[in-house]
Design a protein around this motif. Structure first.
Motif, PDB file in Angstrom:
ATOM      1  N   GLU A  30      -2.528   3.309  -8.200  1.00  0.00           N
ATOM      2  CA  GLU A  30      -3.001   1.858  -7.953  1.00  0.00           C
ATOM      3  C   GLU A  30      -1.833   0.989  -7.029  1.00  0.00           C
ATOM      4  OE1 GLU A  30      -5.853  -0.620  -8.008  1.00  0.00           O
ATOM      5  OE2 GLU A  30      -5.971   0.653  -9.577  1.00  0.00           O
ATOM      6  N   PRO A  31      -2.324   0.593  -5.595  1.00  0.00           N
ATOM      7  CA  PRO A  31      -1.313  -0.086  -4.955  1.00  0.00           C
ATOM      8  C   PRO A  31      -1.274  -1.583  -5.278  1.00  0.00           C
ATOM      9  CG  PRO A  31      -3.233   0.304  -3.756  1.00  0.00           C
ATOM     10  CD  PRO A  31      -3.584   0.997  -5.132  1.00  0.00           C
ATOM     11  N   THR A  32      -0.267  -2.254  -5.293  1.00  0.00           N
ATOM     12  CA  THR A  32      -0.177  -3.505  -5.506  1.00  0.00           C
ATOM     13  C   THR A  32      -0.847  -4.225  -4.390  1.00  0.00           C
ATOM     14  OG1 THR A  32       1.736  -3.126  -6.935  1.00  0.00           O
ATOM     15  CG2 THR A  32       1.230  -5.608  -6.193  1.00  0.00           C
ATOM     16  N   PRO A  33      -1.858  -5.115  -4.595  1.00  0.00           N
ATOM     17  CA  PRO A  33      -2.646  -5.979  -3.527  1.00  0.00           C
ATOM     18  C   PRO A  33      -2.049  -7.175  -3.220  1.00  0.00           C
ATOM     19  CG  PRO A  33      -3.768  -6.202  -5.577  1.00  0.00           C
ATOM     20  CD  PRO A  33      -2.654  -5.251  -6.218  1.00  0.00           C
ATOM     21  N   VAL A  34      -1.932  -7.194  -1.863  1.00  0.00           N
ATOM     22  CA  VAL A  34      -1.197  -8.534  -1.385  1.00  0.00           C
ATOM     23  C   VAL A  34      -2.309  -9.432  -0.881  1.00  0.00           C
ATOM     24  CG1 VAL A  34       0.558  -9.378   0.411  1.00  0.00           C
ATOM     25  CG2 VAL A  34       0.828  -7.062  -0.613  1.00  0.00           C
ATOM     26  N   PRO A  35      -2.506 -10.584  -1.435  1.00  0.00           N
ATOM     27  CA  PRO A  35      -3.597 -11.711  -0.967  1.00  0.00           C
ATOM     28  C   PRO A  35      -3.455 -11.917   0.348  1.00  0.00           C
ATOM     29  CG  PRO A  35      -2.638 -12.078  -3.198  1.00  0.00           C
ATOM     30  CD  PRO A  35      -1.635 -11.253  -2.711  1.00  0.00           C
ATOM     31  N   GLY A  36      -4.455 -12.153   1.173  1.00  0.00           N
ATOM     32  CA  GLY A  36      -4.494 -12.646   2.517  1.00  0.00           C
ATOM     33  C   GLY A  36      -4.242 -11.536   3.365  1.00  0.00           C
ATOM     34  N   THR A  37      -4.426 -10.385   3.220  1.00  0.00           N
ATOM     35  CA  THR A  37      -4.215  -9.490   4.031  1.00  0.00           C
ATOM     36  C   THR A  37      -5.541  -8.811   4.155  1.00  0.00           C
ATOM     37  OG1 THR A  37      -3.475  -7.926   2.482  1.00  0.00           O
ATOM     38  CG2 THR A  37      -1.961  -8.873   3.662  1.00  0.00           C
ATOM     39  N   PRO A  38      -5.758  -8.033   5.512  1.00  0.00           N
ATOM     40  CA  PRO A  38      -7.077  -7.287   5.711  1.00  0.00           C
ATOM     41  C   PRO A  38      -7.231  -6.258   4.733  1.00  0.00           C
ATOM     42  CG  PRO A  38      -5.596  -7.167   7.571  1.00  0.00           C
ATOM     43  CD  PRO A  38      -4.954  -7.659   6.567  1.00  0.00           C
ATOM     44  N   ASP A  39      -8.488  -5.939   4.660  1.00  0.00           N
ATOM     45  CA  ASP A  39      -9.234  -4.997   3.754  1.00  0.00           C
ATOM     46  C   ASP A  39      -8.694  -3.582   4.002  1.00  0.00           C
ATOM     47  OD1 ASP A  39     -10.539  -6.915   2.456  1.00  0.00           O
ATOM     48  OD2 ASP A  39     -12.608  -6.392   3.170  1.00  0.00           O
TER      49      ASP A  39
ATOM     50  N   PRO B  63      -4.824  -2.103   1.612  1.00  0.00           N
ATOM     51  CA  PRO B  63      -5.193  -2.613   0.075  1.00  0.00           C
ATOM     52  C   PRO B  63      -3.905  -2.615  -0.506  1.00  0.00           C
ATOM     53  CG  PRO B  63      -5.554  -0.081   0.706  1.00  0.00           C
ATOM     54  CD  PRO B  63      -5.231  -0.654   1.898  1.00  0.00           C
ATOM     55  N   GLY B  64      -2.846  -2.875  -0.020  1.00  0.00           N
ATOM     56  CA  GLY B  64      -1.620  -3.288  -0.583  1.00  0.00           C
ATOM     57  C   GLY B  64      -0.456  -2.373  -0.569  1.00  0.00           C
ATOM     58  N   ILE B  65       0.546  -2.408  -1.428  1.00  0.00           N
ATOM     59  CA  ILE B  65       1.872  -1.750  -1.129  1.00  0.00           C
ATOM     60  C   ILE B  65       2.182  -0.880  -2.372  1.00  0.00           C
ATOM     61  CG2 ILE B  65       2.882  -3.492   0.174  1.00  0.00           C
ATOM     62  CD1 ILE B  65       4.325  -4.830  -2.252  1.00  0.00           C
ATOM     63  N   ILE B  66       3.072   0.169  -2.256  1.00  0.00           N
ATOM     64  CA  ILE B  66       3.326   1.289  -3.348  1.00  0.00           C
ATOM     65  C   ILE B  66       4.897   1.146  -3.156  1.00  0.00           C
ATOM     66  CG2 ILE B  66       1.241   2.161  -3.580  1.00  0.00           C
ATOM     67  CD1 ILE B  66       2.422   4.549  -1.929  1.00  0.00           C
TER      68      ILE B  66
ATOM     69  N   ARG C 138      10.219   5.691  -4.315  1.00  0.00           N
ATOM     70  CA  ARG C 138      11.711   6.051  -4.433  1.00  0.00           C
ATOM     71  C   ARG C 138      12.553   4.807  -3.888  1.00  0.00           C
ATOM     72  NH1 ARG C 138      10.381  10.985  -2.168  1.00  0.00           N
ATOM     73  NH2 ARG C 138       9.910  12.416  -3.785  1.00  0.00           N
ATOM     74  N   GLY C 139      11.964   3.714  -4.124  1.00  0.00           N
ATOM     75  CA  GLY C 139      12.623   2.436  -3.979  1.00  0.00           C
ATOM     76  C   GLY C 139      12.361   1.874  -2.407  1.00  0.00           C
ATOM     77  N   VAL C 140      11.315   2.436  -1.722  1.00  0.00           N
ATOM     78  CA  VAL C 140      11.059   2.005  -0.441  1.00  0.00           C
ATOM     79  C   VAL C 140       9.676   1.395  -0.638  1.00  0.00           C
ATOM     80  CG1 VAL C 140      10.469   2.517   1.824  1.00  0.00           C
ATOM     81  CG2 VAL C 140      12.366   3.662   0.756  1.00  0.00           C
ATOM     82  N   ILE C 141       9.394   0.452   0.029  1.00  0.00           N
ATOM     83  CA  ILE C 141       8.264  -0.614  -0.211  1.00  0.00           C
ATOM     84  C   ILE C 141       7.574  -0.074   0.925  1.00  0.00           C
ATOM     85  CG2 ILE C 141       6.890  -2.652  -0.404  1.00  0.00           C
ATOM     86  CD1 ILE C 141       8.643  -2.083  -2.774  1.00  0.00           C
ATOM     87  N   LEU C 142       6.168   0.544   0.771  1.00  0.00           N
ATOM     88  CA  LEU C 142       5.326   1.245   1.833  1.00  0.00           C
ATOM     89  C   LEU C 142       4.055   0.502   1.783  1.00  0.00           C
ATOM     90  CD1 LEU C 142       5.893   4.852   0.903  1.00  0.00           C
ATOM     91  CD2 LEU C 142       6.826   3.902   3.052  1.00  0.00           C
ATOM     92  N   THR C 143       3.701  -0.082   3.140  1.00  0.00           N
ATOM     93  CA  THR C 143       2.169  -0.501   3.247  1.00  0.00           C
ATOM     94  C   THR C 143       1.110   0.706   3.343  1.00  0.00           C
ATOM     95  OG1 THR C 143       3.150  -1.959   4.858  1.00  0.00           O
ATOM     96  CG2 THR C 143       0.758  -1.820   4.752  1.00  0.00           C
ATOM     97  N   VAL C 144      -0.020   0.466   2.203  1.00  0.00           N
ATOM     98  CA  VAL C 144      -0.779   1.361   2.203  1.00  0.00           C
ATOM     99  C   VAL C 144      -1.843   1.150   3.380  1.00  0.00           C
ATOM    100  CG1 VAL C 144      -2.801   2.186   0.737  1.00  0.00           C
ATOM    101  CG2 VAL C 144      -0.672   1.700  -0.206  1.00  0.00           C
ATOM    102  N   ILE C 145      -2.258   2.163   4.133  1.00  0.00           N
ATOM    103  CA  ILE C 145      -3.354   1.817   5.175  1.00  0.00           C
ATOM    104  C   ILE C 145      -4.690   2.757   4.610  1.00  0.00           C
ATOM    105  CG2 ILE C 145      -3.881   2.273   7.612  1.00  0.00           C
ATOM    106  CD1 ILE C 145      -1.183   2.134   8.132  1.00  0.00           C
ATOM    107  N   ASP C 146      -5.583   2.002   4.434  1.00  0.00           N
ATOM    108  CA  ASP C 146      -7.008   2.690   4.068  1.00  0.00           C
ATOM    109  C   ASP C 146      -7.677   3.308   5.249  1.00  0.00           C
ATOM    110  OD1 ASP C 146      -9.644   3.520   3.193  1.00  0.00           O
ATOM    111  OD2 ASP C 146      -9.769   1.916   2.067  1.00  0.00           O
ATOM    112  N   MET C 147      -7.581   4.682   5.342  1.00  0.00           N
ATOM    113  CA  MET C 147      -8.109   5.241   6.670  1.00  0.00           C
ATOM    114  C   MET C 147      -9.683   5.449   6.671  1.00  0.00           C
ATOM    115  SD  MET C 147      -5.188   5.999   8.047  1.00  0.00           S
ATOM    116  CE  MET C 147      -5.401   7.070   9.309  1.00  0.00           C
TER     117      MET C 147
END
Lengths: 152, 156
Positions: free
Chosen positions: A38-47, A50-53, A56-65
């Motif tokens: 489950e990613p952590t959703p960030v309010p106010g960003t496009p669908d 869907p969030g970040i994960i 290993r200590g690196v915050i990554l933006t999830v891109i829903d392909m």
């Protein structure tokens, strides 16, 4: 599974699926493949983001392909994967239905994109390949990243 | 960021809040708790934090908690379901947003990302900014309403 086609000028691609279609992404852009969580959703960003994960200590933006290609939504299941990529300095987690294999594709299997393809969508791809009569659409990660950075 | 962080939960998500951005916390048991002035005697506005953030937030909690965020003339009560714990804002656990996402964020309501004990990223909220935006929106709505009422009276 799609068999590798050996050749001196092979390029490696990671094959993945979205809505029963096979796509490829250049192997040298792929860091790793991990299971969905489950990613952590960030309010106010496009669908399509869907969030970040945290990987290993690196915050990554999830891109829903699926969302990027305007494909219908589907709930995650056991096959759902994140493909962790790095292009220039941009790291991201590409959400896809499943990952098939890492293969080497020779120059002989590449084809241009069909001219009927919607230009908005075509700019996300570099070309196509056909292996054992299976079409593979090859993503252009740099184009995807610049499209996302330009879309505000 | 040299302050402790309070971990709070809406019905859907956990968030981190800088302790030094708060005037205090308030237990909300009755409707009167939403109306009571803050510790400085200033009036308060109350809003559901989950709703403000646009994440579906249908609470099932009868008793809630309010983060009291001070502003010059009044305070804003941000309602949450739970206040979990206080944690030290250690630098190695705080991260900026990924560059790709920074380009896409509509609102300046987030200070960064905290990696909590379970390795899940938790968004660090800028509750001062959120409170200011809520008050500004309320003021512009009130002005628009009173202007409309004034126009209608004048028209009569």
């Amino acid at each position: 599974m799609i068999a590798a086609v050996p050749d001196q000028a092979d390029t490696s691609y990671l094959l993945l699926t979205l809505a029963q279609t096979t796509y490829g992404i250049r192997g040298d852009w792929v860091r790793e493949v991990i299971r969905w969580r489950e990613p952590t959703p960030v309010p106010g960003t496009p669908d399509l983001l869907p969030g970040i994960i945290n990987q290993r200590g690196v915050i990554l933006t999830v891109i829903d392909m699926r969302a990027l290609l305007a494909l219908p939504e589907t709930p995650p299941n056991r096959a759902t994967r994140y493909v962790i990529t790095k292009n220039v300095e941009v790291e991201a987690a590409l959400l896809c239905d499943s990952v098939l294999d890492l293969v080497s594709l020779s120059a002989a299997v590449f084809e241009p994109l069909p001219s009927s393809l919607d230009p908005q969508r075509a700019r996300l791809f570099e070309r196509m390949a056909r292996v054992n009569d299976i079409p593979i659409v090859l993503f252009d990660l740099a184009a995807i990243m610049s499209t996302l950075q330009a879309t505000t | 960021m040299e302050t402790d962080l309070l971990i709070v939960c809406t019905s859907q998500q956990r968030y981190a809040v800088r302790r030094d951005q708060l005037l205090g916390l308030r237990m909300i048991i009755t409707a009167a708790d939403l109306e009571r002035p803050d510790d400085r005697g200033k009036p308060v506005n109350s809003v559901d934090l989950g709703e403000v953030l646009g994440i579906n937030s249908q609470t099932t909690h009868r008793h809630r908690h309010a983060l009291v965020v001070p502003s010059r003339r009044r305070s804003v009560l941000l309602l949450v379901d739970r206040v979990e714990h206080l944690c030290a804002a250690m630098e190695e656990r705080l991260h900026p947003f990924p560059r790709l996402l920074r380009h896409q964020m509509e609102r300046p309501w987030f200070l960064g990302v905290l990696i909590e004990r379970d390795d899940m990223p938790v968004l660090v909220l800028d509750v001062r900014q959120i409170a200011q935006d809520i008050l500004m929106k309320t003021r512009s709505h009130t002005h628009a309403t009173s202007h409309e009422q004034h126009r209608q009276v004048h028209h009569l």
